[in-house]
Design a protein around this motif. Structure first.
Motif, PDB file in Angstrom:
ATOM      1  N   LEU A 274       0.826  -1.206   0.000  1.00  0.00           N
ATOM      2  CA  LEU A 274       0.000   0.000   0.000  1.00  0.00           C
ATOM      3  C   LEU A 274       0.860   1.255   0.000  1.00  0.00           C
ATOM      4  CD1 LEU A 274      -2.810   1.237   0.113  1.00  0.00           C
ATOM      5  CD2 LEU A 274      -2.735   1.034   2.612  1.00  0.00           C
ATOM      6  N   LEU A 275       1.940   1.240   0.758  1.00  0.00           N
ATOM      7  CA  LEU A 275       2.828   2.404   0.812  1.00  0.00           C
ATOM      8  C   LEU A 275       3.458   2.667  -0.555  1.00  0.00           C
ATOM      9  CD1 LEU A 275       4.072   4.482   2.791  1.00  0.00           C
ATOM     10  CD2 LEU A 275       5.987   2.912   3.058  1.00  0.00           C
ATOM     11  N   LEU A 276       3.916   1.624  -1.221  1.00  0.00           N
ATOM     12  CA  LEU A 276       4.524   1.780  -2.549  1.00  0.00           C
ATOM     13  C   LEU A 276       3.500   2.270  -3.568  1.00  0.00           C
ATOM     14  CD1 LEU A 276       6.858  -1.349  -2.715  1.00  0.00           C
ATOM     15  CD2 LEU A 276       7.536   1.055  -2.511  1.00  0.00           C
ATOM     16  N   PHE A 277       2.259   1.836  -3.432  1.00  0.00           N
ATOM     17  CA  PHE A 277       1.211   2.293  -4.345  1.00  0.00           C
ATOM     18  C   PHE A 277       1.023   3.803  -4.243  1.00  0.00           C
ATOM     19  CE2 PHE A 277      -3.256   3.572  -4.704  1.00  0.00           C
ATOM     20  CZ  PHE A 277      -3.493   3.289  -6.042  1.00  0.00           C
ATOM     21  N   VAL A 278       0.925   4.324  -3.027  1.00  0.00           N
ATOM     22  CA  VAL A 278       0.734   5.762  -2.844  1.00  0.00           C
ATOM     23  C   VAL A 278       1.967   6.524  -3.302  1.00  0.00           C
ATOM     24  CG1 VAL A 278       0.275   7.589  -1.159  1.00  0.00           C
ATOM     25  CG2 VAL A 278      -0.883   5.387  -0.955  1.00  0.00           C
ATOM     26  N   LEU A 279       3.149   5.983  -3.019  1.00  0.00           N
ATOM     27  CA  LEU A 279       4.386   6.645  -3.437  1.00  0.00           C
ATOM     28  C   LEU A 279       4.486   6.748  -4.956  1.00  0.00           C
ATOM     29  CD1 LEU A 279       7.212   7.793  -2.757  1.00  0.00           C
ATOM     30  CD2 LEU A 279       8.065   5.442  -2.785  1.00  0.00           C
ATOM     31  N   PHE A 404      -8.015   8.431  -1.292  1.00  0.00           N
ATOM     32  CA  PHE A 404      -7.904   7.496  -2.415  1.00  0.00           C
ATOM     33  C   PHE A 404      -8.669   7.968  -3.643  1.00  0.00           C
ATOM     34  CE2 PHE A 404      -7.135   3.915   0.822  1.00  0.00           C
ATOM     35  CZ  PHE A 404      -5.772   4.115   0.754  1.00  0.00           C
ATOM     36  N   GLU A 405      -9.619   8.898  -3.466  1.00  0.00           N
ATOM     37  CA  GLU A 405     -10.370   9.411  -4.614  1.00  0.00           C
ATOM     38  C   GLU A 405      -9.477  10.184  -5.575  1.00  0.00           C
ATOM     39  OE1 GLU A 405     -13.688  11.655  -3.280  1.00  0.00           O
ATOM     40  OE2 GLU A 405     -14.784   9.902  -2.518  1.00  0.00           O
ATOM     41  N   TYR A 406      -8.345  10.640  -5.096  1.00  0.00           N
ATOM     42  CA  TYR A 406      -7.420  11.406  -5.938  1.00  0.00           C
ATOM     43  C   TYR A 406      -6.317  10.523  -6.524  1.00  0.00           C
ATOM     44  CZ  TYR A 406      -9.773  15.256  -3.576  1.00  0.00           C
ATOM     45  OH  TYR A 406     -10.724  16.119  -3.081  1.00  0.00           O
ATOM     46  N   LEU A 407      -6.423   9.212  -6.323  1.00  0.00           N
ATOM     47  CA  LEU A 407      -5.469   8.242  -6.854  1.00  0.00           C
ATOM     48  C   LEU A 407      -6.219   7.241  -7.726  1.00  0.00           C
ATOM     49  CD1 LEU A 407      -3.434   7.570  -3.572  1.00  0.00           C
ATOM     50  CD2 LEU A 407      -2.783   9.075  -5.462  1.00  0.00           C
ATOM     51  N   PRO A 408      -5.536   6.509  -8.608  1.00  0.00           N
ATOM     52  CA  PRO A 408      -6.227   5.534  -9.460  1.00  0.00           C
ATOM     53  C   PRO A 408      -6.718   4.316  -8.667  1.00  0.00           C
ATOM     54  CG  PRO A 408      -3.846   5.446  -9.811  1.00  0.00           C
ATOM     55  CD  PRO A 408      -4.107   6.631  -8.935  1.00  0.00           C
ATOM     56  N   PHE A 409      -7.649   3.584  -9.304  1.00  0.00           N
ATOM     57  CA  PHE A 409      -8.193   2.335  -8.737  1.00  0.00           C
ATOM     58  C   PHE A 409      -8.789   2.569  -7.350  1.00  0.00           C
ATOM     59  CE2 PHE A 409      -4.184   1.267 -11.061  1.00  0.00           C
ATOM     60  CZ  PHE A 409      -4.782   0.818 -12.241  1.00  0.00           C
ATOM     61  N   THR A 410      -9.566   3.636  -7.222  1.00  0.00           N
ATOM     62  CA  THR A 410     -10.023   4.088  -5.907  1.00  0.00           C
ATOM     63  C   THR A 410     -10.733   2.998  -5.111  1.00  0.00           C
ATOM     64  OG1 THR A 410     -10.228   6.368  -6.671  1.00  0.00           O
ATOM     65  CG2 THR A 410     -11.471   5.757  -4.690  1.00  0.00           C
ATOM     66  N   ARG A 411     -11.762   2.399  -5.687  1.00  0.00           N
ATOM     67  CA  ARG A 411     -12.572   1.448  -4.935  1.00  0.00           C
ATOM     68  C   ARG A 411     -11.810   0.150  -4.658  1.00  0.00           C
ATOM     69  NH1 ARG A 411     -17.670   2.965  -4.134  1.00  0.00           N
ATOM     70  NH2 ARG A 411     -18.328   0.825  -3.655  1.00  0.00           N
ATOM     71  N   ILE A 412     -10.970  -0.245  -5.586  1.00  0.00           N
ATOM     72  CA  ILE A 412     -10.175  -1.460  -5.361  1.00  0.00           C
ATOM     73  C   ILE A 412      -9.207  -1.242  -4.202  1.00  0.00           C
ATOM     74  CG2 ILE A 412      -8.429  -2.982  -6.357  1.00  0.00           C
ATOM     75  CD1 ILE A 412      -9.724  -2.508  -9.076  1.00  0.00           C
ATOM     76  N   VAL A 413      -8.524  -0.098  -4.224  1.00  0.00           N
ATOM     77  CA  VAL A 413      -7.569   0.204  -3.157  1.00  0.00           C
ATOM     78  C   VAL A 413      -8.287   0.367  -1.818  1.00  0.00           C
ATOM     79  CG1 VAL A 413      -5.840   1.846  -2.347  1.00  0.00           C
ATOM     80  CG2 VAL A 413      -5.947   1.237  -4.762  1.00  0.00           C
ATOM     81  N   VAL A 418      -9.449  -1.908   3.613  1.00  0.00           N
ATOM     82  CA  VAL A 418     -10.316  -2.471   4.652  1.00  0.00           C
ATOM     83  C   VAL A 418      -9.782  -3.819   5.115  1.00  0.00           C
ATOM     84  CG1 VAL A 418     -12.615  -3.403   5.114  1.00  0.00           C
ATOM     85  CG2 VAL A 418     -12.380  -1.239   3.895  1.00  0.00           C
ATOM     86  N   ILE A 419      -9.339  -4.633   4.167  1.00  0.00           N
ATOM     87  CA  ILE A 419      -8.770  -5.941   4.522  1.00  0.00           C
ATOM     88  C   ILE A 419      -7.478  -5.762   5.310  1.00  0.00           C
ATOM     89  CG2 ILE A 419      -7.800  -8.081   3.592  1.00  0.00           C
ATOM     90  CD1 ILE A 419      -9.693  -7.724   1.188  1.00  0.00           C
ATOM     91  N   ILE A 420      -6.617  -4.844   4.845  1.00  0.00           N
ATOM     92  CA  ILE A 420      -5.363  -4.580   5.562  1.00  0.00           C
ATOM     93  C   ILE A 420      -5.651  -4.103   6.985  1.00  0.00           C
ATOM     94  CG2 ILE A 420      -3.342  -3.062   5.655  1.00  0.00           C
ATOM     95  CD1 ILE A 420      -3.291  -3.096   2.621  1.00  0.00           C
ATOM     96  N   GLY A 421      -6.625  -3.197   7.116  1.00  0.00           N
ATOM     97  CA  GLY A 421      -6.974  -2.684   8.437  1.00  0.00           C
ATOM     98  C   GLY A 421      -7.422  -3.795   9.371  1.00  0.00           C
TER      99      GLY A 421
END
Length: 516
Positions: A274-279, A404-413, A418-421
């Motif tokens: 998740l961190l690499l995705f946002v980066l 996440f709305e400002y990043l791609p694949f919003t709903r998937i991420v 939620v699973i990670i949490g």
């Protein structure tokens, strides 16, 4: 731990410590029942207590946190750093990879996801001093966030883990909070003094777990609301708390070697992804610049911020709600995290344990806060995402999903988050339940865990208190936050006694070794 090993532990004499169990159980269950029956009165009392503690003991918290940090740094650099937490030539009980992943997961938990975007945004828009929404406020926001999650807190874990593992594995005392006080009180730690310390350690640990459970329920409820429109309400939160605790209990029953170690490894992989995705998908170059600047601001202002009590101005209330809460939260978490780290650190040296605790989880923590915090602030200050800032201040658990709305694949991420949490919530709670059960039992050795029924009981008690505090605060986080502040203050005195006892015992140990 397999069934054969657990039966062996029982044969060796692991049994219920009645004074510790009954005193702590009665207090905790009474707290849970009263908050359920009288939520409004409980909330008023908790708010008043938090304000009084912050006003009267703010200076004390600052000194304790800084003193503990200075002490563990000195300890690691001194001749005592080479003392092995076990026999002189004993090898570590866990491999380096598993050890570091369990260090990371036990000390952080779901709070990192909850606060990653929310806290920097809140400090940026409503700073303790100065005007919000400016470039200077952005720098101050990240420096404050780094302070709250930085070296001070991890030093408490290092201190607690070093003290407990030293007396358990080098002096063959039980792996219990009382054991580190043996150099000061001698055999009296086996009596009421030891019972009181272990009982209060259980109370502090359980309340810190309750806070973690409340954060997890709020975050998951917001994620389900974002994805499926499930409303946020006390009843939904109660259902989530029960489901989360059932799963955490199953993991705790499986023991350290199976459930907790496996979940810790999974947590690290999911969080890194998740961190690499946002980066990568966020403003990458800006984030690299931000990490360098944030570290510089944190280190350059370290001494001043360590003692900043905001003596003049409107920031005193802010100090109580943020910095004092964090210091009390770190202290309340220290018994269980320190005991768990001690449980997995047999065979390490004092220096290795301290540096491992201070540097390995800390590096990832600060990278996470910098990447998520700077992404959120950049969106607000440079890209007109005022809606994100408003959500962070009005509905903190939703801030991450709004980001996440400002990043791609919003709903998937968002779904993956939620699973990670959920998974990230499990490790601190199941390890905490295991440590509480161990504290309320006696006999056996440092590697033997309490019986299954005792772990199940404490998981149920945690659930009751969590539900009570959620209803006391109307389904938000305030009552849990106040309960942490209330429990953190008394245990801070025990930490100072640990410093004295550890220095005394190490000096005698090293002097005897050098003289032989």
């Amino acid at each position: 731990m397999n069934k054969k090993h657990e039966q062996g532990a029982l044969r060796e004499g692991v049994r219920l410590n009645r004074p510790v169990f009954f005193s702590s159980a009665i207090v905790i269950l009474l707290l849970g029942v009263l908050t359920v029956l009288y939520p409004q009165a409980a909330q008023l009392w908790l708010v008043r207590v938090q304000a009084d503690i912050s006003r009267v003991f703010g200076w004390y918290y600052m000194l304790v946190m800084t003193a503990c940090l200075v002490f563990v740094l000195w300890l690691a650099a001194s001749k005592y750093g080479r003392v092995r937490l076990g026999k002189d030539h004993e090898s570590p009980a866990f491999g380096y990879a598993s050890w570091t992943s369990m260090l990371f997961s036990a000390g952080i938990g779901i709070a990192l996801i909850y606060y990653g975007a929310y806290e920097p945004l809140d400090h940026f828009l409503s700073p303790p001093q100065g005007v919000g929404g400016t470039a200077e406020a952005a720098r101050q926001a990240m420096a404050i966030t780094f302070l709250h999650w930085g070296l001070h807190g991890w030093a408490l874990y290092a201190l607690m883990a070093t003290a407990l593992s030293y007396f358990a594995y080098r002096k063959d005392l039980p792996l219990a909070l009382r054991s580190a006080l043996y150099p000061i009180f001698g055999e009296r730690v086996r009596g009421w003094i030891g019972h009181a310390v272990d009982s209060f350690g259980i109370l502090a640990t359980l309340v810190s777990m309750v806070t973690n459970l409340g954060i997890g329920a709020l975050l998951l409820n917001s994620g389900l609301n974002y994805l499926f429109g499930i409303p946020a309400s006390p009843h939904i939160l109660t259902l989530l708390v029960i489901v989360m605790m059932v799963v955490a209990t199953l993991a705790a029953v499986s023991g350290v070697e199976k459930g907790i170690a496996w979940l810790s490894d999974l947590n690290v992989r999911l969080l890194c992804a998740l961190l690499l995705f946002v980066l990568v998908c966020g403003p990458t170059l800006h984030l690299f610049d931000g990490m360098v600047q944030n570290i510089g601001d944190y280190l350059s202002g370290f001494a001043g911020s360590s003692f900043n009590l905001y003596l003049y101005g409107r920031a005193r209330k802010w100090l109580g709600e943020w910095t004092m809460f964090y210091w009390a939260w770190w202290i309340a978490w220290a018994p269980f995290v320190g005991m768990f780290i001690a449980r997995i650190s047999r065979g390490r040296t004092v220096r290795e344990l301290i540096l491992g605790v201070l540097l390995i989880p800390l590096g990832f923590t600060l990278a996470w806060l910098s990447i998520f915090g700077n992404t959120a602030i950049d969106l607000v200050i440079n890209h007109g995402a005022q809606a994100l800032g408003k959500v962070a201040q009005s509905e903190p658990p939703m801030a991450l999903f709004k980001l996440f709305e400002y990043l791609p694949f919003t709903r998937i991420v968002a779904g993956i988050t939620v699973i990670i949490g959920f998974v990230l919530f499990l490790t601190p709670v199941d390890s905490g339940t295991l440590m509480i059960a161990n504290l309320s039992s006696q006999g056996g050795t440092g590697e033997e865990d309490a019986p299954v029924w005792l772990r199940v009981f404490w998981a149920a008690a945690t659930t009751v208190v969590s539900i009570g505090l959620l209803y006391a605060s109307g389904g938000d986080f305030s009552a849990m936050q106040t309960a942490v502040v209330l429990c953190g203050l008394p245990f801070s005195f025990v930490l100072l006694l640990y410093v004295r006892g550890l220095v005394k015992a190490l000096a005698e140990d090293v002097d005897r070794t050098e003289g032989s």
